[in-house]
Design a protein around this motif. Structure first.
Motif, PDB file in Angstrom:
ATOM      1  N   ALA A 150     106.709  -7.814  45.562  1.00 48.60           N
ATOM      2  CA  ALA A 150     106.234  -6.487  45.160  1.00 48.60           C
ATOM      3  C   ALA A 150     107.399  -5.511  45.013  1.00 48.60           C
ATOM      4  O   ALA A 150     107.450  -4.733  44.049  1.00 48.60           O
ATOM      5  CB  ALA A 150     105.230  -5.960  46.182  1.00 48.60           C
ATOM      6  N   ILE A 151     108.322  -5.562  45.953  1.00 45.33           N
ATOM      7  CA  ILE A 151     109.460  -4.640  45.912  1.00 45.33           C
ATOM      8  C   ILE A 151     110.326  -4.915  44.686  1.00 45.33           C
ATOM      9  O   ILE A 151     110.717  -4.000  43.955  1.00 45.33           O
ATOM     10  CB  ILE A 151     110.300  -4.763  47.203  1.00 45.33           C
ATOM     11  N   ALA A 152     110.631  -6.205  44.458  1.00 44.57           N
ATOM     12  CA  ALA A 152     111.467  -6.564  43.315  1.00 44.57           C
ATOM     13  C   ALA A 152     110.796  -6.138  42.010  1.00 44.57           C
ATOM     14  O   ALA A 152     111.454  -5.616  41.103  1.00 44.57           O
ATOM     15  CB  ALA A 152     111.718  -8.067  43.311  1.00 44.57           C
ATOM     16  N   SER A 153     109.497  -6.322  41.958  1.00 40.76           N
ATOM     17  CA  SER A 153     108.763  -5.918  40.766  1.00 40.76           C
ATOM     18  C   SER A 153     108.841  -4.412  40.549  1.00 40.76           C
ATOM     19  O   SER A 153     109.076  -3.939  39.430  1.00 40.76           O
ATOM     20  CB  SER A 153     107.299  -6.375  40.897  1.00 40.76           C
ATOM     21  N   ALA A 154     108.680  -3.656  41.623  1.00 39.39           N
ATOM     22  CA  ALA A 154     108.785  -2.197  41.512  1.00 39.39           C
ATOM     23  C   ALA A 154     110.193  -1.779  41.097  1.00 39.39           C
ATOM     24  O   ALA A 154     110.376  -0.781  40.398  1.00 39.39           O
ATOM     25  CB  ALA A 154     108.416  -1.544  42.840  1.00 39.39           C
ATOM     26  N   ALA A 155     111.175  -2.556  41.541  1.00 35.20           N
ATOM     27  CA  ALA A 155     112.569  -2.225  41.219  1.00 35.20           C
ATOM     28  C   ALA A 155     112.962  -2.738  39.833  1.00 35.20           C
ATOM     29  O   ALA A 155     114.018  -2.383  39.306  1.00 35.20           O
ATOM     30  CB  ALA A 155     113.501  -2.811  42.280  1.00 35.20           C
ATOM     31  N   GLY A 156     112.125  -3.596  39.270  1.00 36.15           N
ATOM     32  CA  GLY A 156     112.427  -4.153  37.964  1.00 36.15           C
ATOM     33  C   GLY A 156     113.537  -5.187  37.993  1.00 36.15           C
ATOM     34  O   GLY A 156     114.249  -5.380  37.004  1.00 36.15           O
ATOM     35  N   VAL A 157     113.673  -5.865  39.125  1.00 38.73           N
ATOM     36  CA  VAL A 157     114.699  -6.913  39.223  1.00 38.73           C
ATOM     37  C   VAL A 157     114.070  -8.197  39.739  1.00 38.73           C
ATOM     38  O   VAL A 157     112.907  -8.229  40.135  1.00 38.73           O
ATOM     39  CB  VAL A 157     115.858  -6.509  40.159  1.00 38.73           C
ATOM     40  N   ASN A 158     114.849  -9.233  39.759  1.00 39.11           N
ATOM     41  CA  ASN A 158     114.332 -10.532  40.179  1.00 39.11           C
ATOM     42  C   ASN A 158     114.145 -10.617  41.694  1.00 39.11           C
ATOM     43  O   ASN A 158     114.937 -10.072  42.467  1.00 39.11           O
ATOM     44  CB  ASN A 158     115.290 -11.633  39.712  1.00 39.11           C
ATOM     45  N   GLN A 159     113.117 -11.356  42.069  1.00 47.87           N
ATOM     46  CA  GLN A 159     112.730 -11.459  43.473  1.00 47.87           C
ATOM     47  C   GLN A 159     113.822 -12.072  44.352  1.00 47.87           C
ATOM     48  O   GLN A 159     113.999 -11.669  45.504  1.00 47.87           O
ATOM     49  CB  GLN A 159     111.433 -12.292  43.544  1.00 47.87           C
ATOM     50  N   ALA A 160     114.560 -13.014  43.790  1.00 48.53           N
ATOM     51  CA  ALA A 160     115.581 -13.712  44.581  1.00 48.53           C
ATOM     52  C   ALA A 160     116.704 -12.771  45.014  1.00 48.53           C
ATOM     53  O   ALA A 160     117.400 -13.027  45.994  1.00 48.53           O
ATOM     54  CB  ALA A 160     116.150 -14.884  43.776  1.00 48.53           C
ATOM     55  N   LEU A 161     116.843 -11.660  44.283  1.00 44.61           N
ATOM     56  CA  LEU A 161     117.949 -10.744  44.581  1.00 44.61           C
ATOM     57  C   LEU A 161     117.747 -10.005  45.896  1.00 44.61           C
ATOM     58  O   LEU A 161     118.706  -9.521  46.498  1.00 44.61           O
ATOM     59  CB  LEU A 161     118.122  -9.747  43.437  1.00 44.61           C
ATOM     60  N   VAL A 162     116.506  -9.928  46.328  1.00 43.65           N
ATOM     61  CA  VAL A 162     116.244  -9.327  47.646  1.00 43.65           C
ATOM     62  C   VAL A 162     117.040 -10.087  48.697  1.00 43.65           C
ATOM     63  O   VAL A 162     117.697  -9.494  49.557  1.00 43.65           O
ATOM     64  CB  VAL A 162     114.741  -9.376  47.987  1.00 43.65           C
ATOM     65  N   PHE A 163     116.987 -11.430  48.604  1.00 38.80           N
ATOM     66  CA  PHE A 163     117.622 -12.260  49.623  1.00 38.80           C
ATOM     67  C   PHE A 163     119.125 -12.367  49.402  1.00 38.80           C
ATOM     68  O   PHE A 163     119.888 -12.473  50.352  1.00 38.80           O
ATOM     69  CB  PHE A 163     116.947 -13.632  49.643  1.00 38.80           C
ATOM     70  N   TYR A 164     119.520 -12.296  48.132  1.00 42.16           N
ATOM     71  CA  TYR A 164     120.959 -12.325  47.860  1.00 42.16           C
ATOM     72  C   TYR A 164     121.634 -11.088  48.443  1.00 42.16           C
ATOM     73  O   TYR A 164     122.685 -11.178  49.071  1.00 42.16           O
ATOM     74  CB  TYR A 164     121.225 -12.415  46.354  1.00 42.16           C
ATOM     75  N   HIS A 165     121.025  -9.922  48.244  1.00 48.60           N
ATOM     76  CA  HIS A 165     121.689  -8.672  48.640  1.00 48.60           C
ATOM     77  C   HIS A 165     121.426  -8.267  50.093  1.00 48.60           C
ATOM     78  O   HIS A 165     122.254  -7.602  50.711  1.00 48.60           O
ATOM     79  CB  HIS A 165     121.266  -7.528  47.722  1.00 48.60           C
ATOM     80  N   PHE A 166     120.261  -8.644  50.605  1.00 49.75           N
ATOM     81  CA  PHE A 166     119.911  -8.149  51.952  1.00 49.75           C
ATOM     82  C   PHE A 166     119.634  -9.257  52.958  1.00 49.75           C
ATOM     83  O   PHE A 166     119.501  -8.980  54.139  1.00 49.75           O
ATOM     84  CB  PHE A 166     118.703  -7.212  51.866  1.00 49.75           C
ATOM     85  N   GLY A 167     119.511 -10.482  52.497  1.00 47.78           N
ATOM     86  CA  GLY A 167     119.303 -11.585  53.427  1.00 47.78           C
ATOM     87  C   GLY A 167     117.846 -11.808  53.788  1.00 47.78           C
ATOM     88  O   GLY A 167     117.391 -12.941  53.872  1.00 47.78           O
ATOM     89  N   SER A 168     117.120 -10.719  54.022  1.00 40.61           N
ATOM     90  CA  SER A 168     115.693 -10.842  54.345  1.00 40.61           C
ATOM     91  C   SER A 168     114.991  -9.546  53.983  1.00 40.61           C
ATOM     92  O   SER A 168     115.635  -8.511  53.780  1.00 40.61           O
ATOM     93  CB  SER A 168     115.496 -11.159  55.818  1.00 40.61           C
ATOM     94  N   VAL A 169     113.678  -9.611  53.927  1.00 43.97           N
ATOM     95  CA  VAL A 169     112.890  -8.409  53.615  1.00 43.97           C
ATOM     96  C   VAL A 169     113.048  -7.365  54.720  1.00 43.97           C
ATOM     97  O   VAL A 169     113.217  -6.174  54.442  1.00 43.97           O
ATOM     98  CB  VAL A 169     111.404  -8.776  53.427  1.00 43.97           C
ATOM     99  N   ASP A 170     113.020  -7.832  55.957  1.00 46.16           N
ATOM    100  CA  ASP A 170     113.236  -6.941  57.096  1.00 46.16           C
ATOM    101  C   ASP A 170     114.444  -6.050  56.910  1.00 46.16           C
ATOM    102  O   ASP A 170     114.380  -4.836  57.077  1.00 46.16           O
ATOM    103  CB  ASP A 170     113.495  -7.777  58.367  1.00 46.16           C
ATOM    104  N   ARG A 171     115.547  -6.699  56.580  1.00 46.33           N
ATOM    105  CA  ARG A 171     116.793  -5.938  56.491  1.00 46.33           C
ATOM    106  C   ARG A 171     116.768  -4.957  55.330  1.00 46.33           C
ATOM    107  O   ARG A 171     117.334  -3.869  55.419  1.00 46.33           O
ATOM    108  CB  ARG A 171     117.988  -6.896  56.401  1.00 46.33           C
ATOM    109  N   LEU A 172     116.111  -5.366  54.238  1.00 44.73           N
ATOM    110  CA  LEU A 172     115.961  -4.413  53.135  1.00 44.73           C
ATOM    111  C   LEU A 172     115.144  -3.205  53.589  1.00 44.73           C
ATOM    112  O   LEU A 172     115.488  -2.043  53.295  1.00 44.73           O
ATOM    113  CB  LEU A 172     115.293  -5.090  51.930  1.00 44.73           C
ATOM    114  N   LEU A 173     114.062  -3.465  54.305  1.00 41.83           N
ATOM    115  CA  LEU A 173     113.223  -2.358  54.780  1.00 41.83           C
ATOM    116  C   LEU A 173     114.000  -1.444  55.720  1.00 41.83           C
ATOM    117  O   LEU A 173     113.867  -0.216  55.666  1.00 41.83           O
ATOM    118  CB  LEU A 173     111.976  -2.906  55.489  1.00 41.83           C
TER     119      LEU A 173
END
Lengths: 209, 209
Positions: free
Chosen positions: A28-51
């Motif tokens: 959902a976050i990646a979609s709202a950001a208009g980027v690919n879902q895998a990038l969440v984990f590439y840049h932040f490691g986990s959803v927790d850390r992004l939050l």
DNA sequence: GTCTATACATGGATAGAC
DNA sequence: GTCTATCCATGTATAGAC
């Protein structure tokens, strides 16, 4: 800051505000950001850390936005007026909602807790400095434990924000009631010397427990 | 009430208190209740509806438990003392936590919202009756908008409960500060006729805005 | 850094035997 | 009413091509 990281943080804030913690998935976050879902984990490691990052960013930018307004408040009524203005603005932008959602989630997510505590700490520091300033010019300053009150005010504000979600009218009534009560501080503030002396002796008799 | 339904409701409350809304899955709740997972859907239709029932039940039983203590409060300081006692008890039992978690979830789950609003309404009604009683014997009752204040108090209490999750010491300091501030109401209460008259005229001059 | 594809786990919900 | 078994959707996270 890298473009994608910023987009993801912004997306996280927007999803948290709109869908709550329940809806804040990597997809959902990646979609709202208009980027690919895998990038969440590439840049932040986990959803927790992004939050957690989103919490820090949303709070910092928002506190900075209201810093001057806080600084301009010269009475408790002013402070409440800023609070009311803030609440109205947040109804649209929803950054306090982000903090509220994460605060609820932090109870069971130890990775989230420190970020949320920091975020709340920023608001508390701001409120604390206003209260220090206000209580300095007040006649009964020893009744005000500023650090504790700042925490109480911040927590109450978060509670009101959550309460507004299930009962907007009730939340509005609560703010109105607090504003009316704030008249009391103005009254105390503008008291003549005779009444002031009577109050002070009464305080001494009642004690601080 | 059927045995299994009761077990599930109790399980839901325990899971919500321990794991938060995030951990409140049908499987986790059924496991805590010691029954089969499919029974959640047989008895309640969906997890949402079970959570809504759990909210109602947890709140009702808890409010009933504290009703007499509320009734015995004869000052704002008493009310705060009950609040403190309640908070200490809930740290262990966690029924207020349940309400806080569901309040956060209700923002995005329309099925949850009415149940949470009802649950909060029970607490608010209780606080309202105490405040009505207290403000009746107070000299400046027109400063107290009781229904609004009751909502503010309830929301603030929920906020404090959540805040306690990330900063227990801060939450304790907040309660201490409020208790100290409550001395003010006692002071006003025990004021002599001269000072009282001075205050009242000052209120009239300041107005209720 | 970014994409596709995919492995793998968890959770909601139902079917059907008992 | 209760159980087992299962379907299907969603979500986290990684591998590997580009």
């Amino acid at each position: 800051m890298a473009d994608t990281k910023a987009k993801l943080i912004d997306g996280a804030v927007r999803v948290l505000a709109a869908e709550g913690l329940q809806g804040a998935s990597a997809r959902a976050i990646a979609s709202a950001a208009g980027v690919n879902q895998a990038l969440v984990f590439y840049h932040f490691g986990s959803v927790d850390r992004l939050l957690a990052e989103a919490c820090r960013w949303a709070t910092e930018s928002r506190v900075a936005l209201y810093r001057e307004r806080f600084a301009a408040a010269s009475s408790v009524a002013d402070l409440l007026a800023v609070g009311r203005e803030l609440q109205a603005a947040e109804r649209a932008a929803g950054n306090v909602t982000v903090l509220a959602q994460l605060l609820a989630g932090a109870r069971t997510d130890p990775r989230l807790a420190p970020a949320v505590a920091d975020g709340l700490g920023l608001w508390i520091a701001e409120i604390e400095s206003v209260l220090t300033r206000l209580s300095g010019s007040m006649p009964f300053a020893d009744l005000f434990d500023v650090p504790g009150l700042a925490r109480a005010v911040a927590a109450a504000f978060i509670g009101l924000e959550l309460y507004e979600g299930v009962d907007p009218d009730g939340a509005a009534a609560a703010l109105d009631a607090l504003e009316r009560l704030a008249v009391l501080t103005e009254v105390l503030d503008g008291l003549g010397p005779v009444a002031r002396r009577a109050l002070r002796s009464k305080i001494r008799r009642t004690g601080t427990r």
